[in-house]
Write a protein that holds these residues in place. Structure first.
Motif, PDB file in Angstrom:
ATOM      1  N   ASN A  41       6.765  -3.445   3.059  1.00 42.00           N
ATOM      2  CA  ASN A  41       6.811  -4.815   3.590  1.00 42.00           C
ATOM      3  C   ASN A  41       5.739  -5.726   2.980  1.00 42.00           C
ATOM      4  O   ASN A  41       5.406  -6.768   3.556  1.00 42.00           O
ATOM      5  CB  ASN A  41       6.667  -4.812   5.125  1.00 42.00           C
ATOM      6  CG  ASN A  41       7.726  -3.964   5.789  1.00 42.00           C
ATOM      7  OD1 ASN A  41       8.883  -3.973   5.377  1.00 42.00           O
ATOM      8  ND2 ASN A  41       7.339  -3.221   6.818  1.00 42.00           N
TER       9      ASN A  41
ATOM     10  N   GLU B 133       7.076  -9.232   1.963  1.00 44.50           N
ATOM     11  CA  GLU B 133       7.268 -10.115   3.117  1.00 44.50           C
ATOM     12  C   GLU B 133       5.931 -10.656   3.615  1.00 44.50           C
ATOM     13  O   GLU B 133       5.831 -11.816   4.034  1.00 44.50           O
ATOM     14  CB  GLU B 133       7.983  -9.349   4.238  1.00 44.50           C
ATOM     15  CG  GLU B 133       8.504 -10.224   5.357  1.00 44.50           C
ATOM     16  CD  GLU B 133       9.578 -11.204   4.887  1.00 44.50           C
ATOM     17  OE1 GLU B 133       9.654 -12.308   5.482  1.00 44.50           O
ATOM     18  OE2 GLU B 133      10.312 -10.877   3.931  1.00 44.50           O
ATOM     19  N   LEU B 134       4.895  -9.829   3.538  1.00 44.11           N
ATOM     20  CA  LEU B 134       3.569 -10.255   3.984  1.00 44.11           C
ATOM     21  C   LEU B 134       3.032 -11.390   3.128  1.00 44.11           C
ATOM     22  O   LEU B 134       2.402 -12.330   3.635  1.00 44.11           O
ATOM     23  CB  LEU B 134       2.603  -9.064   3.952  1.00 44.11           C
ATOM     24  CG  LEU B 134       1.194  -9.305   4.505  1.00 44.11           C
ATOM     25  CD1 LEU B 134       1.257  -9.756   5.963  1.00 44.11           C
ATOM     26  CD2 LEU B 134       0.358  -8.029   4.380  1.00 44.11           C
TER      27      LEU B 134
ATOM     28  N   LYS C  74       4.725 -13.686   1.812  1.00 41.06           N
ATOM     29  CA  LYS C  74       5.430 -14.916   2.175  1.00 41.06           C
ATOM     30  C   LYS C  74       4.890 -15.535   3.457  1.00 41.06           C
ATOM     31  O   LYS C  74       4.950 -16.748   3.651  1.00 41.06           O
ATOM     32  CB  LYS C  74       6.929 -14.629   2.346  1.00 41.06           C
ATOM     33  CG  LYS C  74       7.624 -14.159   1.078  1.00 41.06           C
ATOM     34  CD  LYS C  74       9.084 -13.826   1.369  1.00 41.06           C
ATOM     35  CE  LYS C  74       9.780 -13.250   0.138  1.00 41.06           C
ATOM     36  NZ  LYS C  74      11.188 -12.868   0.451  1.00 41.06           N
ATOM     37  N   THR C  75       4.356 -14.696   4.356  1.00 38.40           N
ATOM     38  CA  THR C  75       3.989 -15.185   5.684  1.00 38.40           C
ATOM     39  C   THR C  75       2.497 -15.441   5.871  1.00 38.40           C
ATOM     40  O   THR C  75       2.117 -16.172   6.783  1.00 38.40           O
ATOM     41  CB  THR C  75       4.454 -14.174   6.748  1.00 38.40           C
ATOM     42  OG1 THR C  75       3.860 -12.886   6.465  1.00 38.40           O
ATOM     43  CG2 THR C  75       5.965 -14.029   6.736  1.00 38.40           C
ATOM     44  N   ILE C  76       1.665 -14.858   5.026  1.00 45.83           N
ATOM     45  CA  ILE C  76       0.224 -14.999   5.232  1.00 45.83           C
ATOM     46  C   ILE C  76      -0.217 -16.433   4.944  1.00 45.83           C
ATOM     47  O   ILE C  76       0.245 -17.068   3.985  1.00 45.83           O
ATOM     48  CB  ILE C  76      -0.555 -14.000   4.341  1.00 45.83           C
ATOM     49  CG1 ILE C  76      -2.044 -14.000   4.732  1.00 45.83           C
ATOM     50  CG2 ILE C  76      -0.397 -14.348   2.871  1.00 45.83           C
ATOM     51  CD1 ILE C  76      -2.826 -12.895   4.075  1.00 45.83           C
TER      52      ILE C  76
END
Length: 510
Positions: A409, A412-413, A415-417
């Motif tokens: 993941n 995905e991390l 993209k969100t951090i």
């Protein structure tokens, strides 16, 4: 890779993975296998959520049912071997200290090399299950580091004999790359295989597909440098690396890392007073920088490169500090440079490397996790046809704190951090030619080239001499055999011929 290409690739991978899952779930009753303790729940969850992992079992020349069968066999093996629970401390110290299996250096394309010292392995049916688990631990640990990477397996057969031949272990290794880790093997090098093993190789070939056979290369000192640079080869393979394997247990490594961190903390504290600390240099009682705790922007103030040409950032020490140099020569090979990312912190740091011109470069690895106290090398290759076009190109190294060294993941991390938690550092690109790069070193560079050329010629001459000596010994033995045979033939001929030079006397008892 451009963002659009990455999205298309991800969509295609997701679609293929979905098709394989359907075939797999239709054929194998997952719930039933879990109840019978034939699958590990963690692996089942991974199959359900990890498109990359599932798609790696698909081969263009086989059916989805073949892929589903391999996936089933892999899940069963992982449960039987307890792969998810294997740790460094699982194994007795002796198995490390033997030095029969370890990672060291990279090939010309930046792939890590797993070295198998065949002479240190003795066939032992009692120890074989433990040895198999030891191999599984090494493969699994490295695969989790970067599931997209490829590995080079170097079988060092120097000084090996028939007592070191273990066909069952070889078959297990083949199965690992054929079924359990189907995309993990880049290629396999067999270094100086004794002729005694030729018969065994004929048997092994029968276990392999034509595609797998193409990945196996037989090499000696004279040609191994086609795959691995001389400075990445140990001396007995014709290289200049003086490396000698020595196992250091985890507690001793941790003690050394603690000493190193204490030395760094002391040096920093002497450079600034308590009232003049920047947010990035302040350390909280938990060992993490206070900038993240209080929400200060994560990029680091530009620092001057040190004497070793390194940029010391908040999360990583990056070398080189400012520019990547691509040296163009006439060899026809891609020019490359290396970015070293050193993590001196007591927790893992995730990194990602981007460029303004992704079509020009190959980056290996382009993302990953740097464990505490380790250095990760990122190889940047300038592809042919783009020479003299790189003056405006830039590379961006990004870093963030993570709570685990697993890469699951990770995409995905990123993209969100929040952007303020990401450290960024830019590098520019320059180009030079081999001749111009050598002018700065003048006579020294020329001498080094001459020494290298002479060394290669000496290596070739030694190989030729060794072969000649072997042939002379064989010819000498053959001459002795021929002389013995001639003597026997002459003796038999003399003994069976009638003797006419003597006659018996009349009345003699003869």
């Amino acid at each position: 890779m451009a963002d659009g290409d990455a999205k298309d690739s991800q969509k295609g991978r997701s679609s293929n993975a979905g098709k394989l899952r359907k075939v797999f779930y239709d054929k194998y009753k997952v719930t039933e296998f879990l109840q019978k303790n034939l699958y590990d729940q963690r692996d089942v969850d991974n199959v359900a959520s990890n498109d990359l992992y599932v798609s790696q079992f698909i081969r263009s020349w086989e059916t989805l049912e073949d892929a589903a069968n391999r996936l089933h066999e892999t899940l069963k093996w992982r449960k039987e071997t307890e792969v998810n629970d294997l740790k460094e401390t699982t194994f007795d110290r002796w198995i490390y200290e033997v030095g029969g299996l370890f990672y060291h250096n990279h090939d010309k394309d930046g792939r890590k090399i797993l070295i198998v010292r065949v002479k240190h392995h003795k066939k032992d049916s009692e120890k074989l299950p433990g040895v198999k688990k030891f191999i599984a631990y090494h493969l699994e640990h490295e695969y989790k580091e970067d599931p997209t990477q490829e590995l080079v397996v170097l079988f060092d057969m120097a000084e090996a004999g028939l007592s070191n031949l273990d066909m069952e272990l070889i078959k297990f290794l083949i199965t690992c790359f054929k079924i359990y880790y189907p995309t993990f093997l880049g290629y396999m090098l067999i270094f100086e295989m004794p002729w005694l093993f030729n018969a065994a190789w004929k048997i092994i070939k029968a276990w392999l597909s034509p595609q797998a056979i193409g990945k196996i290369k037989f090499v000696g000192k004279s040609d191994i440098q086609e795959y691995i640079n001389k400075d990445q080869l140990m001396e007995h393979m014709g290289g200049t690396d003086k490396f000698q394997f020595k196992y250091v247990p985890p507690d001793e490594r941790a003690e050394e890392e603690n000493k190193s961190r204490k030395r760094v903390t002391f040096a920093e504290s002497t450079k600034s007073s308590d009232g003049d600390r920047s947010p990035d240099s302040f350390q909280s009682p938990h060992g993490k920088s206070a900038s993240r705790r209080i929400g200060i922007r994560g990029t680091t103030t530009k620092m001057e490169p040190g004497a070793d040409n390194s940029f010391i950032g908040r999360l990583l020490t990056i070398s080189p500090a400012e520019e990547l140099e691509f040296i163009i020569d006439d060899s026809g090979k891609d020019a490359y440079d290396t970015i070293s990312l050193k993590n001196t912190l007591p927790y893992p740091i995730a990194f990602k490397v981007k460029t303004t011109s992704p079509e020009k470069y190959k980056v290996r690895p382009c993302f990953g996790v740097a464990k505490p106290g380790t250095t990760v090398e990122v190889f940047i290759y300038l592809q042919q046809g783009y020479e003299n076009t790189i003056s405006k190109d830039r590379f961006l190294v990004m870093a963030m704190e993570v709570t685990t060294d697993s890469q699951e993941n990770l995409a995905e991390l990123w993209k969100t951090i929040p952007k303020e938690n990401i450290m960024e550092h830019k590098l520019r690109c320059i180009q030079s030619t081999k001749s111009s790069a050598g002018q700065s070193s003048g006579v020294v560079s020329s001498s080094e080239n001459n020494v290298q050329t002479l060394s290669e010629k000496v290596d070739t001459l030694m190989e030729s001499t060794k072969r000649t000596q072997t042939m002379l010994k064989a010819l000498g033995a053959l001459q002795v055999v021929i002389m013995i045979l001639l003597f026997v033939v002459l003796f038999l001929h003399f003994w069976s011929s009638p003797d006419t030079s003597y006659s018996t006397c009349p009345g003699s008892a003869w």
